[in-house]
Design a protein around this motif. Structure first.
Motif, mmCIF file in Angstrom:
data_model
loop_
_atom_site.group_PDB
_atom_site.id
_atom_site.type_symbol
_atom_site.label_atom_id
_atom_site.label_comp_id
_atom_site.label_asym_id
_atom_site.label_seq_id
_atom_site.Cartn_x
_atom_site.Cartn_y
_atom_site.Cartn_z
ATOM 1 N N MET A 114 -27.391 -9.418 -39.488
ATOM 2 C CA MET A 114 -27.590 -10.515 -38.551
ATOM 3 C C MET A 114 -26.392 -10.609 -37.614
ATOM 4 N N ALA A 115 -26.684 -10.774 -36.333
ATOM 5 C CA ALA A 115 -25.611 -10.920 -35.358
ATOM 6 C C ALA A 115 -24.953 -12.290 -35.501
ATOM 7 N N ASP A 116 -23.693 -12.350 -35.178
ATOM 8 C CA ASP A 116 -22.921 -13.586 -35.237
ATOM 9 C C ASP A 116 -22.544 -13.962 -33.811
ATOM 10 N N VAL A 117 -23.073 -15.062 -33.311
ATOM 11 C CA VAL A 117 -22.779 -15.515 -31.955
ATOM 12 C C VAL A 117 -21.874 -16.734 -32.043
ATOM 13 N N ARG A 118 -20.672 -16.606 -31.509
ATOM 14 C CA ARG A 118 -19.683 -17.669 -31.556
ATOM 15 C C ARG A 118 -19.514 -18.282 -30.169
ATOM 16 N N ILE A 119 -19.655 -19.582 -30.096
ATOM 17 C CA ILE A 119 -19.503 -20.300 -28.827
ATOM 18 C C ILE A 119 -18.316 -21.251 -28.970
ATOM 19 N N GLY A 120 -17.387 -21.194 -28.026
ATOM 20 C CA GLY A 120 -16.225 -22.053 -28.180
ATOM 21 C C GLY A 120 -15.443 -22.282 -26.905
ATOM 22 N N ILE A 121 -14.175 -22.604 -27.090
ATOM 23 C CA ILE A 121 -13.301 -23.020 -25.997
ATOM 24 C C ILE A 121 -12.014 -22.206 -26.033
ATOM 25 N N SER A 122 -11.352 -22.135 -24.898
ATOM 26 C CA SER A 122 -10.080 -21.433 -24.801
ATOM 27 C C SER A 122 -8.953 -22.455 -24.933
ATOM 28 N N GLY A 123 -8.310 -22.479 -26.086
ATOM 29 C CA GLY A 123 -7.284 -23.472 -26.350
ATOM 30 C C GLY A 123 -7.877 -24.811 -26.751
ATOM 31 N N TRP A 124 -7.015 -25.712 -27.220
ATOM 32 C CA TRP A 124 -7.516 -27.039 -27.617
ATOM 33 C C TRP A 124 -6.529 -28.162 -27.292
ATOM 34 N N ARG A 125 -5.347 -27.828 -26.825
ATOM 35 C CA ARG A 125 -4.336 -28.849 -26.536
ATOM 36 C C ARG A 125 -4.292 -29.135 -25.031
ATOM 37 N N PRO B 192 -13.586 -9.288 -10.680
ATOM 38 C CA PRO B 192 -14.745 -8.445 -11.003
ATOM 39 C C PRO B 192 -15.683 -9.078 -12.031
ATOM 40 N N TYR B 193 -16.963 -8.897 -11.787
ATOM 41 C CA TYR B 193 -17.996 -9.331 -12.731
ATOM 42 C C TYR B 193 -18.813 -8.096 -13.084
ATOM 43 N N MET B 194 -18.704 -7.648 -14.315
ATOM 44 C CA MET B 194 -19.403 -6.452 -14.773
ATOM 45 C C MET B 194 -20.077 -6.753 -16.101
ATOM 46 N N GLU B 195 -21.322 -6.331 -16.223
ATOM 47 C CA GLU B 195 -22.078 -6.577 -17.449
ATOM 48 C C GLU B 195 -22.235 -5.324 -18.307
ATOM 49 N N ASP B 196 -21.383 -4.339 -18.098
ATOM 50 C CA ASP B 196 -21.449 -3.127 -18.913
ATOM 51 C C ASP B 196 -21.104 -3.452 -20.366
ATOM 52 N N ILE B 197 -21.936 -2.989 -21.273
ATOM 53 C CA ILE B 197 -21.694 -3.160 -22.700
ATOM 54 C C ILE B 197 -20.928 -1.931 -23.175
ATOM 55 N N THR B 198 -19.735 -2.142 -23.740
ATOM 56 C CA THR B 198 -18.879 -1.006 -24.052
ATOM 57 C C THR B 198 -18.491 -0.893 -25.527
ATOM 58 N N ALA B 199 -18.879 -1.854 -26.347
ATOM 59 C CA ALA B 199 -18.449 -1.841 -27.750
ATOM 60 C C ALA B 199 -19.572 -2.361 -28.636
ATOM 61 N N ASP B 200 -19.284 -2.441 -29.940
ATOM 62 C CA ASP B 200 -20.294 -2.931 -30.878
ATOM 63 C C ASP B 200 -20.298 -4.461 -30.956
ATOM 64 N N PHE B 201 -19.556 -5.103 -30.041
ATOM 65 C CA PHE B 201 -19.597 -6.556 -29.898
ATOM 66 C C PHE B 201 -19.389 -6.877 -28.424
ATOM 67 N N MET B 202 -19.599 -8.157 -28.045
ATOM 68 C CA MET B 202 -19.386 -8.569 -26.661
ATOM 69 C C MET B 202 -18.468 -9.781 -26.616
ATOM 70 N N TYR B 203 -17.775 -9.904 -25.477
ATOM 71 C CA TYR B 203 -16.796 -10.979 -25.312
ATOM 72 C C TYR B 203 -16.978 -11.556 -23.914
ATOM 73 N N LEU B 204 -17.307 -12.851 -23.841
ATOM 74 C CA LEU B 204 -17.543 -13.529 -22.565
ATOM 75 C C LEU B 204 -16.517 -14.627 -22.365
ATOM 76 N N ARG B 205 -16.040 -14.766 -21.119
ATOM 77 C CA ARG B 205 -15.167 -15.880 -20.754
ATOM 78 C C ARG B 205 -15.752 -16.540 -19.510
ATOM 79 N N LEU B 206 -16.080 -17.806 -19.632
ATOM 80 C CA LEU B 206 -16.726 -18.539 -18.544
ATOM 81 C C LEU B 206 -15.712 -19.523 -17.970
ATOM 82 N N TYR C 92 -18.840 -13.220 -28.695
ATOM 83 C CA TYR C 92 -17.892 -14.324 -28.568
ATOM 84 C C TYR C 92 -18.008 -14.878 -27.151
ATOM 85 N N VAL C 93 -18.173 -16.185 -27.030
ATOM 86 C CA VAL C 93 -18.284 -16.832 -25.723
ATOM 87 C C VAL C 93 -17.287 -17.984 -25.669
#
Length: 305
Positions: free
Chosen positions: A1-12, A199-213, A265-266
């Motif tokens: 099962m895939a693990d999709v993590r949604i979160g924030i950058s920093g908390w302070r 740059p905005y590129m949607e190339d999948i390059t690994a066995d996981f993905m990492y998004l920063r919005l 990871y998002v």
């Protein structure tokens, strides 16, 4: 099962206090609270300064058992040294205690400045140094003459994988050779939404993905409306299932590595106007994810961490 993590950058963040964070919440308990509202957080203090084993242990202890951190790696390596002669600072980083996050360690984020151009030889030499498993990271840490993380002995024998992601901000990286290099070393290309600035590129390059919005209209500030978050949710569901969108904006014409599923990871980094935690929770809801009491304040004990 895939693990999709949604979160924030920093908390302070001071503007979050009395808004996302309840007025009565003490600052030392902000991580406890935030980690019960989202499923992952990017540690970004490690980008600016060396952290301590005690800090990593404290952060791990303050968060739920099913929580995951990603770690933003030192700018000394990416922005100051710019990948030149980085064996020593790399060993210092892994000797600083980051592996004490243990099972709560997600991915390492390597972010590069807009002035850093694609240099295939330099990037590949860096990828060769990156540890891909706990035991390799421990071996690298032991080279450090400045720090001693005192990792548990079992870490030195562990084949638990480590994941690395690279965020670029110079258009010279819009190059199929760069995508090929990422795939060769299983390094994820960070899919970064930067209000059209970088740059905005949607190339999948690994066995996981990492998004920063970072904000779709104003960098670090603008929020995402629900229809836009629905677009992202649809995208994420495709990637989670090992697929790619038919209209994906890619640099390489080669097909991505085959996968039945992918961990994702998002992280929302539009924190200036207190949008990040709310956007993260909305996206979680669209994906059918829930944390503790996302409808209101979570009771927080005085941990004294």
């Amino acid at each position: 099962m895939a693990d999709v993590r949604i979160g924030i950058s920093g908390w302070r963040y001071e503007p979050w206090r009395g808004d996302f964070y309840p007025t009565e919440l003490t600052q030392k308990n902000e991580l406890y609270y935030a980690s019960r509202q989202v499923s992952s957080i990017e540690i970004n203090g490690s980008f600016y300064a060396t952290q301590s084993p005690k800090s990593y242990k404290t952060w791990a202890a303050a968060t739920p058992d099913d929580f995951v951190f990603s770690v933003k790696c030192p700018r000394y390596i990416t922005h100051i040294r710019r990948l030149k002669d980085v064996r020593e600072p790399l060993s210092n980083f892994f000797a600083s205690g980051v592996l004490h996050l243990d099972k709560k360690l997600g991915a390492f984020l390597w972010q590069f400045p807009p002035s850093f151009r694609f240099d295939e030889e330099r990037v590949e030499e860096f990828f060769k140094m990156l540890p891909t498993h706990f035991k390799k990271a421990v071996a690298l840490a032991k080279e450090s003459e400045r720090y001693d993380a005192e990792y548990p002995k079992e870490f030195a024998r562990s084949n638990r994988p480590l994941h690395h992601a690279m965020e670029v901000r110079n258009h010279s990286f819009e190059n199929p050779d760069f995508i090929k290099l990422l795939r060769k070393y299983n390094v994820a290309l960070v899919l970064a939404d930067t209000a059209g600035k970088w740059p905005y590129m949607e190339d999948i390059t690994a066995d996981f993905m990492y998004l920063r919005l970072h904000g779709d209209e104003e960098l670090y500030a603008s929020g995402y409306d629900k229809s836009t978050l629905r677009w992202w949710a649809d995208r994420i569901e495709l990637w989670e299932a090992g697929r790619q969108a038919s209209d994906a904006l890619t640099i390489s014409e080669d097909k991505p590595p085959a996968a039945k599923s992918r961990n994702i990871y998002v992280y929302f980094d539009n924190d200036m106007k207190v949008r990040a935690p709310y956007d993260a929770r909305t996206l979680m809801g669209l994906l059918g994810q829930k944390r503790v009491n996302t409808e209101g304040p979570t009771p927080v004990p005085e941990l004294g961490l």
